[in-house]
Design an enzyme around this catalytic site. Structure first.
Site, PDB file in Angstrom:
ATOM      1  N   ASP A 271      21.414  41.530  14.687  1.00 33.34           N
ATOM      2  CA  ASP A 271      20.699  40.319  15.094  1.00 33.34           C
ATOM      3  C   ASP A 271      19.261  40.703  15.467  1.00 33.34           C
ATOM      4  O   ASP A 271      19.039  41.537  16.336  1.00 33.34           O
ATOM      5  CB  ASP A 271      21.413  39.686  16.297  1.00 33.34           C
TER       6      ASP A 271
ATOM      7  N   ASP B 286      18.594  35.243  10.943  1.00 39.73           N
ATOM      8  CA  ASP B 286      18.282  36.577  11.494  1.00 39.73           C
ATOM      9  C   ASP B 286      19.524  37.361  11.908  1.00 39.73           C
ATOM     10  O   ASP B 286      19.440  38.282  12.701  1.00 39.73           O
ATOM     11  CB  ASP B 286      17.328  36.433  12.684  1.00 39.73           C
ATOM     12  N   GLU B 287      20.675  36.989  11.362  1.00 42.13           N
ATOM     13  CA  GLU B 287      21.915  37.533  11.900  1.00 42.13           C
ATOM     14  C   GLU B 287      22.934  37.748  10.784  1.00 42.13           C
ATOM     15  O   GLU B 287      23.074  36.894   9.920  1.00 42.13           O
ATOM     16  CB  GLU B 287      22.421  36.484  12.894  1.00 42.13           C
TER      17      GLU B 287
HETATM   18  P1  TTP Z   1      18.563  33.849  17.748  1.00 40.24           P
HETATM   19  O1  TTP Z   1      18.986  35.134  17.122  1.00 40.24           O
HETATM   20  O2  TTP Z   1      19.565  33.082  18.521  1.00 40.24           O
HETATM   21  O3  TTP Z   1      17.365  34.126  18.769  1.00 40.24           O
HETATM   22  P2  TTP Z   1      16.164  35.146  18.668  1.00 40.24           P
HETATM   23  O4  TTP Z   1      16.272  36.026  17.497  1.00 40.24           O
HETATM   24  O5  TTP Z   1      14.887  34.399  18.793  1.00 40.24           O
HETATM   25  O6  TTP Z   1      16.320  35.987  20.010  1.00 40.24           O
HETATM   26  P3  TTP Z   1      17.421  37.098  20.340  1.00 40.24           P
HETATM   27  O7  TTP Z   1      16.636  38.355  20.557  1.00 40.24           O
HETATM   28  O8  TTP Z   1      18.063  36.634  21.598  1.00 40.24           O
HETATM   29  O9  TTP Z   1      18.358  37.186  19.191  1.00 40.24           O
HETATM   30  O10 TTP Z   1      17.959  32.891  16.659  1.00 40.24           O
HETATM   31  C1  TTP Z   1      17.169  33.381  15.582  1.00 40.24           C
HETATM   32  C2  TTP Z   1      16.038  32.422  15.304  1.00 40.24           C
HETATM   33  O11 TTP Z   1      16.525  31.133  14.997  1.00 40.24           O
HETATM   34  C3  TTP Z   1      15.091  32.251  16.476  1.00 40.24           C
HETATM   35  O12 TTP Z   1      14.064  33.226  16.474  1.00 40.24           O
HETATM   36  C4  TTP Z   1      14.580  30.860  16.276  1.00 40.24           C
HETATM   37  C5  TTP Z   1      15.687  30.133  15.549  1.00 40.24           C
HETATM   38  N1  TTP Z   1      16.420  29.260  16.482  1.00 40.24           N
HETATM   39  C6  TTP Z   1      16.005  27.940  16.619  1.00 40.24           C
HETATM   40  O13 TTP Z   1      15.074  27.509  15.937  1.00 40.24           O
HETATM   41  N2  TTP Z   1      16.677  27.127  17.488  1.00 40.24           N
HETATM   42  C7  TTP Z   1      17.705  27.581  18.275  1.00 40.24           C
HETATM   43  O14 TTP Z   1      18.273  26.832  19.081  1.00 40.24           O
HETATM   44  C8  TTP Z   1      18.126  28.951  18.124  1.00 40.24           C
HETATM   45  C9  TTP Z   1      19.257  29.500  18.956  1.00 40.24           C
HETATM   46  C10 TTP Z   1      17.446  29.744  17.231  1.00 40.24           C
HETATM   47 MG    MG Z   2      18.071  36.968  17.018  1.00 42.11          MG
END
Ligand code: TTP
Ligand code: MG
Length: 400
Positions: free
Chosen positions: A13, A111-112
């Site tokens: 992730d 991103d995962e």
């Molecule tokens: P995430 O992997 O949940 O968050 P992140 O990568 O920003 O942070 P983390 O380090 O905690 O993993 O989500 C990936 C991307 O998806 C995030 O950068 C933006 C988008 N996203 C949204 O647009 N709305 C949301 O509610 C979530 C959870 C994510």
């Molecule tokens: Mg993320």
């Protein structure tokens, strides 16, 4: 004798993904609180936060928070509108790196991903070395950091990747799973949302350790199907396989009503929202399908399916909904109340591998429009768009 490979799953992730890409592209943003999302308009803005850089998180800002609230918490942050096509390019690069390690990569979001690394780990010597290498190659390719969790099953791997974010690497070996889980709050478990947490909390269950003290029968009685899931997940029992795109045979969604339904407007708008979910998932996976199926279960538990196969492949909401609607009309005379309704699409092909037909050219615009809708949904949440389209459908069905 050849050893059977152990079951090993990696969950990758990216860290603060949208914000990290922005910081990478503009060095002036590095080390500063960056909030990607709707326009804050000096605190009067509507919409939500997509994500916040790690510098903004100590202020309490997080994904899905109203942007006005984020502005109150952190007015001096740098606020940016999302640039989805830019993030998609980086996402593609990340997935290409992952596919170097194994073809068994399952994209969960932009991103995962989950990776089945059971057959690959021996090349690197250990799960730790493999994880280090995955992170290193992602960084070399993109200059972005990822967090990686490696464990015998998906749910523990996902918890592990989150455990030392950002830039984390956590390996949970098979003999460490129980100890790792025991110390966690139940909210970390897959499937425990706000509602389930509230119920568990009222029962005095706050940690996985406390949850484990309850017997399977009791959990099933109290939570139904979810109880069985909770029992298993609290023990790290999770046999779900990593499904790659090629293995996806069909995509479907269904809804069980709390109260059996006879109102055609409710049924139709549910059908639309299910068609929307199915088609948006197909587009996310880059797939199109040929056979559209609906499923209906009546209050007497009789269950029927009807399907139609098209001459072409589609992932367009409008089209999937139109077919579902006409299949649904075949049942209307029955005048029975409906307990469950579902929409599915099968006979799938990869969008990229498809030959361009005349139909494709005609529909390219629609596909583009719907991809934009998907992006809007990602930015502003599901409800706004769904509501607008559902209302439109209701108006149309009234006109008939
Ligand atoms: P995430 O992997 O949940 O968050 P992140 O990568 O920003 O942070 P983390 O380090 O905690 O993993 O989500 C990936 C991307 O998806 C995030 O950068 C933006 C988008 N996203 C949204 O647009 N709305 C949301 O509610 C979530 C959870 C994510
Ligand atoms: Mg993320």
């Amino acid at each position: 004798m050849k050893k059977t490979p152990q079951r090993l799953i990696a969950h990758v992730d990216m860290d603060a993904f949208f914000a990290a890409v922005e910081q990478l592209r503009n060095p002036e943003l590095r080390g500063k609180p960056v909030i990607v999302g709707a326009d804050p308009q000096q605190g009067k803005g509507r919409g939500v936060v997509s994500t916040a850089s790690y510098e903004a998180r100590p202020y309490g800002v997080h994904s899905a928070m109203p942007i006005s609230q984020a502005y109150r918490l952190c007015p001096h942050a740098i606020y940016l509108r999302p640039n989805i096509s830019l993030y998609s390019q980086y996402s593609k690069q990340v997935f290409q790196v992952l596919e170097h390690f194994t073809p068994a990569v399952q994209a969960v979001s932009i991103d995962e991903a989950f990776m089945d690394v059971g057959g690959t780990v021996h090349i690197y010597g250990s799960a730790w070395k493999l994880g280090t290498e995955i992170k290193k190659q992602i960084y070399e390719e993109t200059q972005l950091t990822a967090s990686v969790g490696i464990a015998p099953g998906k749910s523990v791997a996902k918890i592990a990747s989150d455990f030392q974010k950002p830039d984390g690497l956590v390996v949970v070996n098979v003999n460490e799973v129980q100890q790792f889980l025991e110390a966690l709050p139940v909210t970390k478990l897959w499937g425990v949302g706000k509602k389930t947490f509230e119920t568990l909390s009222k029962l005095g269950i706050n940690t996985v350790k406390q949850l484990r003290e309850f017997r399977l029968e009791w959990l099933e009685q109290s939570f139904g199907k979810l109880g069985h899931h909770l029992y298993q997940i609290a023990r790290g029992i999770d046999d779900r396989e990593v499904t790659t795109r090629e293995e996806i045979k069909s995509v479907s969604h269904e809804t069980t009503f709390e109260i059996d339904q006879t109102d055609p407007e409710v049924l139709l708008s549910t059908l639309l929202s299910l068609s929307e979910k199915v088609s948006s998932r197909l587009r996310k996976y880059g797939l199109r399908g040929k056979t559209i199926q609906i499923k209906l279960r009546f209050s007497d538990f009789t269950t029927f399916t009807r399907n139609r196969t098209l001459f072409h492949y589609t992932n367009i909401t409008e089209e999937i909904f139109a077919i579902s609607q006409s299949l649904f009309q075949q049942f209307e005379e029955q005048d029975k109340s409906v307990r469950l309704i579902g929409v599915g699409v099968s006979q799938l092909v990869d969008e990229k591998g498809m030959q361009t037909s005349l139909w494709d050219i005609d529909n390219e615009r629609k596909v583009r429009l719907e991809k934009v809708a998907d992006q809007l949904r990602e930015k502003f949440g599901n409800s706004a768009l769904t509501r607008a389209q559902t209302l439109a459908a209701k108006r149309q069905s009234k006109k008939k």
